[in-house]
Scaffold this active site. Structure first.
Site, PDB file in Angstrom:
ATOM      1  N   ASP B  92     -40.104  31.637 -42.473  1.00  0.00           N
ATOM      2  CA  ASP B  92     -41.370  31.209 -42.422  1.00  0.00           C
ATOM      3  C   ASP B  92     -41.557  30.228 -41.205  1.00  0.00           C
ATOM      4  O   ASP B  92     -40.562  29.594 -40.855  1.00  0.00           O
ATOM      5  CB  ASP B  92     -41.909  30.664 -43.772  1.00  0.00           C
ATOM      6  CG  ASP B  92     -43.563  30.229 -43.715  1.00  0.00           C
ATOM      7  OD1 ASP B  92     -44.264  30.985 -42.916  1.00  0.00           O
ATOM      8  OD2 ASP B  92     -43.994  29.382 -44.663  1.00  0.00           O
ATOM      9  N   HIS B 109     -42.723  35.227 -33.972  1.00  0.00           N
ATOM     10  CA  HIS B 109     -41.980  36.267 -34.666  1.00  0.00           C
ATOM     11  C   HIS B 109     -40.793  36.916 -33.726  1.00  0.00           C
ATOM     12  O   HIS B 109     -39.746  37.144 -34.375  1.00  0.00           O
ATOM     13  CB  HIS B 109     -42.968  37.500 -35.154  1.00  0.00           C
ATOM     14  CG  HIS B 109     -44.115  37.089 -35.969  1.00  0.00           C
ATOM     15  ND1 HIS B 109     -43.726  36.633 -37.390  1.00  0.00           N
ATOM     16  CD2 HIS B 109     -45.485  37.081 -35.839  1.00  0.00           C
ATOM     17  CE1 HIS B 109     -44.900  36.249 -37.763  1.00  0.00           C
ATOM     18  NE2 HIS B 109     -46.040  36.537 -36.995  1.00  0.00           N
ATOM     19  N   LEU B 203     -21.573  44.002 -45.657  1.00  0.00           N
ATOM     20  CA  LEU B 203     -22.809  43.039 -46.072  1.00  0.00           C
ATOM     21  C   LEU B 203     -23.865  44.109 -46.567  1.00  0.00           C
ATOM     22  O   LEU B 203     -24.078  45.034 -45.876  1.00  0.00           O
ATOM     23  CB  LEU B 203     -23.002  42.245 -45.038  1.00  0.00           C
ATOM     24  CG  LEU B 203     -24.381  41.407 -45.245  1.00  0.00           C
ATOM     25  CD1 LEU B 203     -24.266  40.184 -46.368  1.00  0.00           C
ATOM     26  CD2 LEU B 203     -24.796  41.031 -43.985  1.00  0.00           C
TER      27      LEU B 203
END
Lengths: 102, 317
Positions: B92, B109, B203
């Protein structure tokens, strides 16, 4: 003296403070109960074919079912966490979408 | 649940005290004792009139910076044995970051891709097994169309450019959320990435895209209902464990995050993994995601390792 009230009174009485007592049963367990209630009611209505309409399982219906099982309350504005942890410790998550956590 | 009303009228004259800026212990972030940070990194930045990110935010879109050939050594202040298995991140602060620099939200972004690659690389190096990242909420569709469209394009190009690297580095990607609203080309890219990386195990990168915690619970209940309808499950057997198995995080062996990091200064969950976060440790950080880096990630992990974990009564150090 305290008086037990229902949710409608609690939400619409701005002059009084309402205390709500929650337990683990109001969290995930309550969601499972609410879902179960929806399934049972739906199956009752379709006894003949035993068909289950998946469209009846939407957020508003789940909200309504949570109210029936006694676990639907307002979304808190603020959650204060005391102690050495920083976690909501199973507080009913359904009501924590936009709650500020401190 | 029991609700009681007290016969004590609330004083309407009370006003909340103003925040005490001289007392840092009253800050909700004081719990974490973040390191002092240079103001220049976040604030004193020349304004750019162009729609592109400033040079400092330029990204390597070839995906080579995802995990890197040489593993990042574990910092001295962290203990390998106390590392969380599953870390969830709410990214955020992109909009505010961009606004401070006189840039459009899309530049914020875009600048958020590199911090994500950094965190993925660190997770790979330090033995974290699952990283769940909240990139698009079911509520984000109310943003301006131009911003949403640029986000969709960014997701697509970033995933596409990272597939080869994820395959090479042993990263498995899995996207959760309601994909029906996503553009067809993005859905195709996601399917390709998931298929290409499904056998990787170093992962697990779970990307929550058009995801909401309430949506997840509702879709899990629908899934249970379908099993009841198909005769695979009896009504008497429905409990929270059954619903849990149908949540979107069923894709991982560790569906419950040990640690949730939220960047950008907000102190809420924003409808992310509501069911799964019951006993997760929260770490809120003021740094906007485009400025989030190794230092912030280490701070979060160190804070996690210093806490005692509670699971509704039991205490775990």
């Amino acid at each position: 003296m305290v008086q037990e009230v229902n949710e409608v009174v609690a939400l619409h009485d701005p002059d009084h403070m309402t205390l709500e007592f929650l337990s683990h049963a109001d969290g995930r367990e309550a969601v499972a109960k609410a879902a179960n209630l929806i399934f049972v009611e739906n199956l009752k209505q379709h006894k003949l074919g035993g068909e289950l309409d998946l469209q009846i399982l939407l957020e508003p219906q789940l909200n309504e079912a949570l109210q029936i099982v006694g676990s639907k309350g307002p979304e808190p504005d603020l959650l204060l966490v005391y102690g050495p942890v920083r976690s909501h410790l199973g507080f009913p998550a359904w009501r924590l979408r936009y709650t500020e956590i401190m | 649940m029991l609700s009681l009303t007290l016969p004590i009228p609330l004083l309407k004259t009370l006003t909340p005290p103003s925040p005490n800026i001289n007392n840092p212990s009253l800050s909700p972030y004081s719990h974490y004792q973040p390191r002092s940070r240079s103001l220049t990194r976040g604030l004193i930045v020349p304004k750019h009139s162009s729609a592109t990110a400033p040079p400092s935010a330029t990204l390597r879109d070839d995906g080579t910076s995802l995990a890197g050939d040489s593993p990042e050594p574990l910092p001295e202040e962290l203990v390998a044995e106390l590392m969380p298995k599953h870390v969830a991140v709410i990214i955020d602060g992109h909009g505010r970051w961009a606004k401070l620099r006189g840039l459009p939200a899309s530049a914020g972004h875009q600048a958020g891709v590199q911090p994500l690659r950094t965190v993925v690389r660190l997770c790979c190096s330090w033995g974290i097994q699952v990283l769940t990242v909240f990139v698009l909420s079911t509520e984000n569709w109310f943003r301006p169309k131009v911003e949403v469209d640029s986000l969709m394009k960014l997701f697509e190009t970033t995933i596409n450019s990272s597939i080869a690297c994820m395959k090479k580095e042993g990263i498995q990607i899995y996207v959760i959320g309601d994909s029906s609203k996503l553009p067809e080309s993005l859905r195709s890219t996601i399917a390709n990435a998931e298929k290409s990386t499904k056998h990787n195990s170093r992962l697990q990168l779970i990307v929550a895209m058009n995801y909401g915690g309430k949506y997840d619970v509702v879709q899990a209940c629908k899934s249970v209902a379908k099993k009841v309808k198909d005769g695979l499950l009896h009504l008497d057997n429905i409990n929270e464990k059954i619903i849990e198995k149908e949540l979107e995080t069923k894709c991982t062996e560790f569906p419950y995050p040990d640690l949730l990091i939220r960047a950008g200064g907000e102190l809420r969950l924003s409808n992310f993994l509501l069911w799964q976060l019951a006993y997760t440790e929260f770490y809120f950080n003021k740094t906007p995601w485009p400025d989030f880096g190794k230092e912030e990630f280490v701070d979060a992990l160190r804070s996690f390792q210093q806490r005692q974990r509670h699971y509704g009564g039991e205490r775990h150090s």
